[in-house]
Scaffold this motif. Structure first.
Motif, PDB file in Angstrom:
ATOM      1  N   ASP A 165      -3.061  -3.332  -3.446  1.00 14.84           N
ATOM      2  CA  ASP A 165      -2.288  -2.463  -2.561  1.00 14.84           C
ATOM      3  C   ASP A 165      -2.045  -3.125  -1.196  1.00 14.84           C
ATOM      4  O   ASP A 165      -0.982  -2.990  -0.601  1.00 14.84           O
ATOM      5  CB  ASP A 165      -3.048  -1.139  -2.368  1.00 14.84           C
ATOM      6  CG  ASP A 165      -2.169  -0.101  -1.686  1.00 14.84           C
ATOM      7  OD1 ASP A 165      -0.980  -0.005  -2.061  1.00 14.84           O
ATOM      8  OD2 ASP A 165      -2.654   0.582  -0.772  1.00 14.84           O
ATOM      9  N   ILE A 166      -3.054  -3.869  -0.721  1.00 22.54           N
ATOM     10  CA  ILE A 166      -2.951  -4.539   0.589  1.00 22.54           C
ATOM     11  C   ILE A 166      -2.048  -5.768   0.508  1.00 22.54           C
ATOM     12  O   ILE A 166      -1.226  -6.018   1.373  1.00 22.54           O
ATOM     13  CB  ILE A 166      -4.363  -4.937   1.094  1.00 22.54           C
ATOM     14  CG1 ILE A 166      -5.080  -3.705   1.639  1.00 22.54           C
ATOM     15  CG2 ILE A 166      -4.283  -5.997   2.178  1.00 22.54           C
ATOM     16  CD1 ILE A 166      -6.516  -3.972   2.050  1.00 22.54           C
ATOM     17  N   ARG A 167      -2.227  -6.549  -0.586  1.00 24.56           N
ATOM     18  CA  ARG A 167      -1.442  -7.792  -0.738  1.00 24.56           C
ATOM     19  C   ARG A 167       0.041  -7.473  -0.835  1.00 24.56           C
ATOM     20  O   ARG A 167       0.463  -6.659  -1.651  1.00 24.56           O
ATOM     21  CB  ARG A 167      -1.865  -8.532  -2.009  1.00 24.56           C
ATOM     22  CG  ARG A 167      -3.023  -9.474  -1.815  1.00 24.56           C
ATOM     23  CD  ARG A 167      -3.150 -10.428  -2.983  1.00 24.56           C
ATOM     24  NE  ARG A 167      -3.381  -9.731  -4.241  1.00 24.56           N
ATOM     25  CZ  ARG A 167      -4.553  -9.714  -4.881  1.00 24.56           C
ATOM     26  NH1 ARG A 167      -5.597 -10.331  -4.385  1.00 24.56           N
ATOM     27  NH2 ARG A 167      -4.679  -9.089  -6.028  1.00 24.56           N
ATOM     28  N   GLY A 168       0.828  -8.123  -0.023  1.00 22.78           N
ATOM     29  CA  GLY A 168       2.273  -7.923  -0.073  1.00 22.78           C
ATOM     30  C   GLY A 168       2.736  -6.762   0.765  1.00 22.78           C
ATOM     31  O   GLY A 168       3.915  -6.651   1.082  1.00 22.78           O
ATOM     32  N   SER A 169       1.819  -5.868   1.144  1.00 22.09           N
ATOM     33  CA  SER A 169       2.235  -4.763   2.011  1.00 22.09           C
ATOM     34  C   SER A 169       1.606  -4.908   3.386  1.00 22.09           C
ATOM     35  O   SER A 169       2.299  -5.085   4.380  1.00 22.09           O
ATOM     36  CB  SER A 169       1.877  -3.414   1.381  1.00 22.09           C
ATOM     37  OG  SER A 169       0.477  -3.289   1.225  1.00 22.09           O
ATOM     38  N   LYS A 170       0.261  -4.890   3.459  1.00 21.81           N
ATOM     39  CA  LYS A 170      -0.415  -5.018   4.756  1.00 21.81           C
ATOM     40  C   LYS A 170      -0.640  -6.484   5.140  1.00 21.81           C
ATOM     41  O   LYS A 170      -0.708  -6.840   6.296  1.00 21.81           O
ATOM     42  CB  LYS A 170      -1.772  -4.279   4.737  1.00 21.81           C
ATOM     43  CG  LYS A 170      -1.647  -2.787   4.463  1.00 21.81           C
ATOM     44  CD  LYS A 170      -0.812  -2.101   5.526  1.00 21.81           C
ATOM     45  CE  LYS A 170      -0.594  -0.632   5.238  1.00 21.81           C
ATOM     46  NZ  LYS A 170       0.605  -0.114   5.905  1.00 21.81           N
ATOM     47  N   ILE A 198       8.134  -0.692  -4.766  1.00 25.52           N
ATOM     48  CA  ILE A 198       6.786  -0.738  -5.353  1.00 25.52           C
ATOM     49  C   ILE A 198       5.726  -0.235  -4.367  1.00 25.52           C
ATOM     50  O   ILE A 198       4.866   0.570  -4.711  1.00 25.52           O
ATOM     51  CB  ILE A 198       6.456  -2.175  -5.836  1.00 25.52           C
ATOM     52  CG1 ILE A 198       7.322  -2.516  -7.059  1.00 25.52           C
ATOM     53  CG2 ILE A 198       4.971  -2.325  -6.157  1.00 25.52           C
ATOM     54  CD1 ILE A 198       7.274  -3.963  -7.477  1.00 25.52           C
ATOM     55  N   HIS A 199       5.812  -0.726  -3.093  1.00 19.73           N
ATOM     56  CA  HIS A 199       4.739  -0.412  -2.151  1.00 19.73           C
ATOM     57  C   HIS A 199       4.884   0.959  -1.497  1.00 19.73           C
ATOM     58  O   HIS A 199       3.894   1.560  -1.099  1.00 19.73           O
ATOM     59  CB  HIS A 199       4.653  -1.496  -1.065  1.00 19.73           C
ATOM     60  CG  HIS A 199       4.117  -2.804  -1.570  1.00 19.73           C
ATOM     61  ND1 HIS A 199       2.822  -2.945  -2.002  1.00 19.73           N
ATOM     62  CD2 HIS A 199       4.700  -4.019  -1.727  1.00 19.73           C
ATOM     63  CE1 HIS A 199       2.634  -4.193  -2.407  1.00 19.73           C
ATOM     64  NE2 HIS A 199       3.751  -4.865  -2.248  1.00 19.73           N
ATOM     65  N   GLU A 200       6.115   1.418  -1.332  1.00 26.21           N
ATOM     66  CA  GLU A 200       6.292   2.684  -0.607  1.00 26.21           C
ATOM     67  C   GLU A 200       6.959   3.769  -1.451  1.00 26.21           C
ATOM     68  O   GLU A 200       7.171   4.887  -0.965  1.00 26.21           O
ATOM     69  CB  GLU A 200       7.106   2.427   0.671  1.00 26.21           C
ATOM     70  CG  GLU A 200       6.387   1.493   1.648  1.00 26.21           C
ATOM     71  CD  GLU A 200       7.237   1.182   2.862  1.00 26.21           C
ATOM     72  OE1 GLU A 200       7.761   2.131   3.476  1.00 26.21           O
ATOM     73  OE2 GLU A 200       7.392  -0.015   3.191  1.00 26.21           O
ATOM     74  N   LYS A 201       7.333   3.410  -2.682  1.00 28.61           N
ATOM     75  CA  LYS A 201       7.923   4.388  -3.617  1.00 28.61           C
ATOM     76  C   LYS A 201       9.141   5.111  -3.022  1.00 28.61           C
ATOM     77  O   LYS A 201       9.329   6.310  -3.218  1.00 28.61           O
ATOM     78  CB  LYS A 201       6.872   5.439  -4.039  1.00 28.61           C
ATOM     79  CG  LYS A 201       5.558   4.878  -4.552  1.00 28.61           C
ATOM     80  CD  LYS A 201       5.682   4.300  -5.947  1.00 28.61           C
ATOM     81  CE  LYS A 201       4.352   3.918  -6.558  1.00 28.61           C
ATOM     82  NZ  LYS A 201       3.765   2.693  -6.054  1.00 28.61           N
ATOM     83  N   LEU A 250       8.438  -9.416   5.559  1.00 30.37           N
ATOM     84  CA  LEU A 250       8.442  -8.453   6.663  1.00 30.37           C
ATOM     85  C   LEU A 250       8.907  -7.058   6.253  1.00 30.37           C
ATOM     86  O   LEU A 250       8.735  -6.100   7.007  1.00 30.37           O
ATOM     87  CB  LEU A 250       9.319  -8.969   7.809  1.00 30.37           C
ATOM     88  CG  LEU A 250       8.788 -10.208   8.549  1.00 30.37           C
ATOM     89  CD1 LEU A 250       9.826 -10.731   9.512  1.00 30.37           C
ATOM     90  CD2 LEU A 250       7.498  -9.899   9.287  1.00 30.37           C
ATOM     91  N   LEU A 251       9.494  -6.925   5.067  1.00 28.97           N
ATOM     92  CA  LEU A 251      10.029  -5.629   4.629  1.00 28.97           C
ATOM     93  C   LEU A 251       8.955  -4.545   4.572  1.00 28.97           C
ATOM     94  O   LEU A 251       9.220  -3.372   4.804  1.00 28.97           O
ATOM     95  CB  LEU A 251      10.682  -5.768   3.249  1.00 28.97           C
ATOM     96  CG  LEU A 251      12.219  -5.824   3.240  1.00 28.97           C
ATOM     97  CD1 LEU A 251      12.722  -6.106   1.848  1.00 28.97           C
ATOM     98  CD2 LEU A 251      12.823  -4.529   3.769  1.00 28.97           C
ATOM     99  N   SER A 252       7.724  -4.954   4.263  1.00 28.94           N
ATOM    100  CA  SER A 252       6.655  -3.955   4.129  1.00 28.94           C
ATOM    101  C   SER A 252       5.963  -3.682   5.463  1.00 28.94           C
ATOM    102  O   SER A 252       4.957  -2.994   5.498  1.00 28.94           O
ATOM    103  CB  SER A 252       5.633  -4.445   3.106  1.00 28.94           C
ATOM    104  OG  SER A 252       5.102  -5.684   3.536  1.00 28.94           O
ATOM    105  N   LYS A 253       6.522  -4.267   6.547  1.00 28.61           N
ATOM    106  CA  LYS A 253       5.925  -4.127   7.890  1.00 28.61           C
ATOM    107  C   LYS A 253       4.435  -4.482   7.849  1.00 28.61           C
ATOM    108  O   LYS A 253       3.560  -3.656   8.157  1.00 28.61           O
ATOM    109  CB  LYS A 253       6.109  -2.706   8.436  1.00 28.61           C
ATOM    110  CG  LYS A 253       7.544  -2.247   8.523  1.00 28.61           C
ATOM    111  CD  LYS A 253       7.647  -0.911   9.252  1.00 28.61           C
ATOM    112  CE  LYS A 253       9.063  -0.405   9.311  1.00 28.61           C
ATOM    113  NZ  LYS A 253       9.569   0.106   8.031  1.00 28.61           N
ATOM    114  N   PRO A 254       4.103  -5.731   7.482  1.00 29.40           N
ATOM    115  CA  PRO A 254       2.688  -6.098   7.349  1.00 29.40           C
ATOM    116  C   PRO A 254       1.985  -6.143   8.706  1.00 29.40           C
ATOM    117  O   PRO A 254       2.613  -6.383   9.738  1.00 29.40           O
ATOM    118  CB  PRO A 254       2.754  -7.498   6.722  1.00 29.40           C
ATOM    119  CG  PRO A 254       4.060  -8.050   7.178  1.00 29.40           C
ATOM    120  CD  PRO A 254       4.999  -6.880   7.235  1.00 29.40           C
ATOM    121  N   ASP A 255       0.664  -5.947   8.682  1.00 32.67           N
ATOM    122  CA  ASP A 255      -0.137  -6.105   9.898  1.00 32.67           C
ATOM    123  C   ASP A 255      -0.455  -7.572  10.127  1.00 32.67           C
ATOM    124  O   ASP A 255      -0.674  -8.003  11.255  1.00 32.67           O
ATOM    125  CB  ASP A 255      -1.453  -5.323   9.764  1.00 32.67           C
ATOM    126  CG  ASP A 255      -1.193  -3.825   9.682  1.00 32.67           C
ATOM    127  OD1 ASP A 255      -0.524  -3.298  10.584  1.00 32.67           O
ATOM    128  OD2 ASP A 255      -1.630  -3.199   8.709  1.00 32.67           O
TER     129      ASP A 255
END
Length: 697
Positions: free
Chosen positions: A90-95, A123-126, A173-178
């Motif tokens: 869940d963290i990989r690719g999103s956060k 996938i990450h935010e549905k 950057l699409l997933s607004k990672p930290d």
């Protein structure tokens, strides 16, 4: 930064090993670092030091052989080792997102770019397809891609390398990672494209507040992009601190060695040569006792440096600045290293290579595989004219696709010229293919290639490959004579004679490149074409190979054509510079002339794109819009007019309708530009040294 702010990433005493048939290979040992919110941390060091392994450890992407054997990695305060596989996924690719060195490795060649981008929010935010499409389109605008709607419908192979890298950044950057991990994200790109990508990454990080771990071997890039830096050597962090602390007050001999190996402003091949780090990185199974850097260190003291494991310690007065050196308080850090000065510099002699109005065109059928279709002409070289003298180094610079390598192919006889002439002394070589050239002419023009790994036959010993070259050049009348000459060539490139029996796989990258140099100089050539000869090598090895090339050139009085995109190396090594753009020479002159105004607008942009690892340097930032046009469909008029920031200062539409004449803007300094003399005269230096002239003093 206040103490109560929680780090985004905190790594403590990390150990990573790879388990292979031969046993355990420790790749990262006792590694600690932290990245605060909104901060960029640079991670630098030679190949094999463990930089990428740290990033893969954070992503938990080490394959089935890699294991974290000790220490912790905390993301926003949580120990990642205690997270379930589902939480990590869940963290990989999103956060936490990662941008790799080679953009095509991150893109699916069979899927449209739009689909690949939309997958991230889907996938990450549905989110809905409509929202995913809209957000992907907006992100393509953010990364400054022209015509985002068209790019969404394109496949990866239909866009340039620079655009592919922008897509990968957009995807990350699409997933607004930290946290954004960048592993050499600009190595495969042209210097002007790199400058645009670096500017983009900085701008996006500022706007989104994303923290970054920026892995690079380029110290200049780290200076331009990062707040803090960690230097790695042989699996360990050896120095860490703010960029200013480490660059201006370095406190580890390895960091100092890296800076002495790169051509900073003030370096001079005769009076202030580079100092290479001796030896090479130890293999993981052969690390020395005590300090890993000990065998290569000028400050090594037995019984202090090898007494036992050395831990990181704070530098006096700078609590955030730490170093893994046992003699930190005893070394005179301001002392100049010993440099081997050139007491009798060679002076250029008679003209050896005379190129006049050279043209090289290719006819390419639009549908050549299946026959039919229109035939288009690719003008790879257009009216190339310059001379190179004995003992002179002429650098040829420009972006990919500018015609540098085509020119090299004509000189080597791999291609013949469409028009014009190339004279090697009294011999015309422009229309003679290499197979039709006699052994003396073939030996007279030789090449040192960019990638030393591809130029050696893996199934033959090093000595036999050099001897075969000597046989081709008709050097020596029997095997004994050729063997003796081969051993002399190993001496020449400063390799032990025992290396004659070694296979290429037993050599490091720098050693392979030395063999490439030995083969090029085997037949006592008049001209050596060095095509990016050090770009595939580590910083410390680059210095050694650069100095070696110049030593041999001075001794043999060889003419060298040095093809490169690294203008820092060009400034150091070249006597004269030829700047190419889209098949044309747009500027040529002495190195001093090219690096001082007046500039051709393209040269000005090239100079501004050089990352310089010196905090005292002030530099203009000129980012070129768009990609280099296709040689199959060049713009009318001036080849550079589609990207030129001065076009509106030329009256009428001259730039768009007429190819500029080549005019002399100084003694022996030529520029192909419509700009009026008074505009050229008002140009300001791109690079200036305001704070301190530390390299020249």
């Amino acid at each position: 930064m206040t103490d109560d702010v929680q780090p985004i990433l905190e790594i403590e005493d990390l150990n990573i090993s790879f388990f292979v048939r031969a046993g355990e290979i420790p790749a990262v040992m006792d590694f600690s670092c932290k990245v605060m919110p909104g901060e960029a941390m640079g991670l630098v060091g030679e190949s094999g030091c463990g930089k990428s392994t740290v990033a893969l450890g954070i992503m938990r992407d080490m394959g089935n052989r890699g294991k974290i054997t000790g220490g912790t990695i905390r993301f926003k305060g949580r120990d990642m080792g205690e997270m379930s596989e589902e939480e990590l996924r869940d963290i990989r690719g999103s956060k936490i997102a990662m941008i790799y060195q080679e953009p095509m490795a991150s893109l699916n060649p069979a899927m449209k770019i739009g689909q690949q981008l939309m997958e991230v929010p889907l996938i990450h935010e549905k989110v809905s397809k409509q929202e995913a499409y809209q957000r992907s389109l907006e992100m393509l605008q953010s990364v400054k891609l022209p015509d985002p709607a068209r790019v969404m419908e394109a496949y990866p192979h239909q866009i340039s390398g620079g655009q592919q890298q922008r897509i990968v950044i957009a995807m990350a950057l699409l997933s607004k990672p930290d946290l954004l991990l960048l592993d050499e994200p600009t190595t495969a790109l042209d210097v002007t494209v790199e400058a645009g990508i670096v500017e983009l990454i900085k701008e996006l990080a500022e706007n989104t507040g994303t923290s970054m771990l920026f892995i690079s071997h380029n110290l200049g890039l780290i200076l331009e992009t990062c707040d803090r830096i960690t230097v790695m050597y042989s699996g360990e962090a050896v120095e860490t601190g703010t960029v200013e602390e480490v660059f201006d007050r370095m406190r580890h001999p390895y960091t100092q060695g890296l800076f002495n190996s790169i051509p900073l402003p003030g370096a001079d091949k005769n009076t202030r040569p580079l100092v290479a780090i001796p030896g090479q990185l130890p293999l993981p199974m052969e690390r020395p006792l005590g300090c890993n850097f000990g065998p290569r260190c000028y400050h090594y003291v037995e019984e202090i440096c090898n007494a036992g494991a050395i831990s990181m310690r704070a530098v006096d007065g700078e609590p955030d600045h730490r170093s893994r050196c046992a003699r930190i308080g005893e070394i005179d850090w301001a002392a100049e290293p010993e440099r081997r000065l050139v007491e009798d510099p060679t002076k250029p002699g008679d003209v050896v290579l005379d190129i006049r109005d050279l043209k090289k065109y290719y006819d390419v059928a639009a549908n050549k595989i299946f026959g039919g279709g229109d035939t288009r002409t690719v003008k790879a070289n257009e009216s190339i004219t310059f001379q190179a003298r004995e003992s002179e180094t002429v650098a040829i610079v420009g972006e990919s696709g500018c015609g540098k390598s085509t020119l090299a192919k004509v000189l080597l006889g791999l291609e013949t010229a469409t028009d014009g002439e190339v004279m090697l002394g009294e011999v015309a070589i422009h229309n003679t293919e290499v197979n039709a050239r006699n052994a003396k002419t073939v030996a007279s023009v030789q090449m040192v290639f960019q990638n030393p790994f591809d130029t050696l036959n893996p199934s033959h010993s090093v000595g036999s490959q050099i001897m075969r070259t000597l046989e081709k050049f008709k050097v020596g009348s029997n095997d004994n004579e050729r063997r003796e000459r081969m051993l002399e060539l190993l001496d020449l490139v400063k390799l032990p004679r025992a290396f004659a029996e070694r296979m290429p796989r037993q050599l490091s990258g720098g050693q392979k490149q030395r063999i490439g140099v030995a083969r090029a100089f085997a037949g006592q050539p008049q001209v050596v074409v060095a095509d990016e000869p050090v770009s595939a090598l580590d910083v410390s090895v680059q210095a050694a190979v650069t100095e070696l090339l110049m030593d041999i050139q001075r001794e043999a009085k060889t003419t060298m054509l040095f093809i490169s995109h690294d203008l820092s190396v060009v400034r150091y090594i070249a006597d004269r510079v030829v700047v190419m753009y889209l098949g044309h020479i747009v500027e040529q002159g002495t190195t001093d002339q090219i690096f001082a105004p007046p500039y051709h607008p393209y040269t000005e942009a090239l100079l501004s794109a050089i990352p310089i690892a010196d905090t005292s340097v002030e530099k203009k930032h000129i980012i070129l819009d768009g990609d280099i046009p296709s040689a199959m469909n060049p713009p009318p008029g001036c080849p550079f007019q589609t990207r030129c920031r001065y076009k509106d200062q030329v009256p009428g539409n001259l730039c768009e309708t007429e190819v500029p004449p080549t005019k002399e803007v100084g003694p022996g300094h030529f520029s192909k530009c419509h700009l009026a003399d008074d505009i050229l005269a008002r140009m300001e230096p791109v690079i200036s040294f305001e704070a301190k002239e530390k390299q020249a003093s």
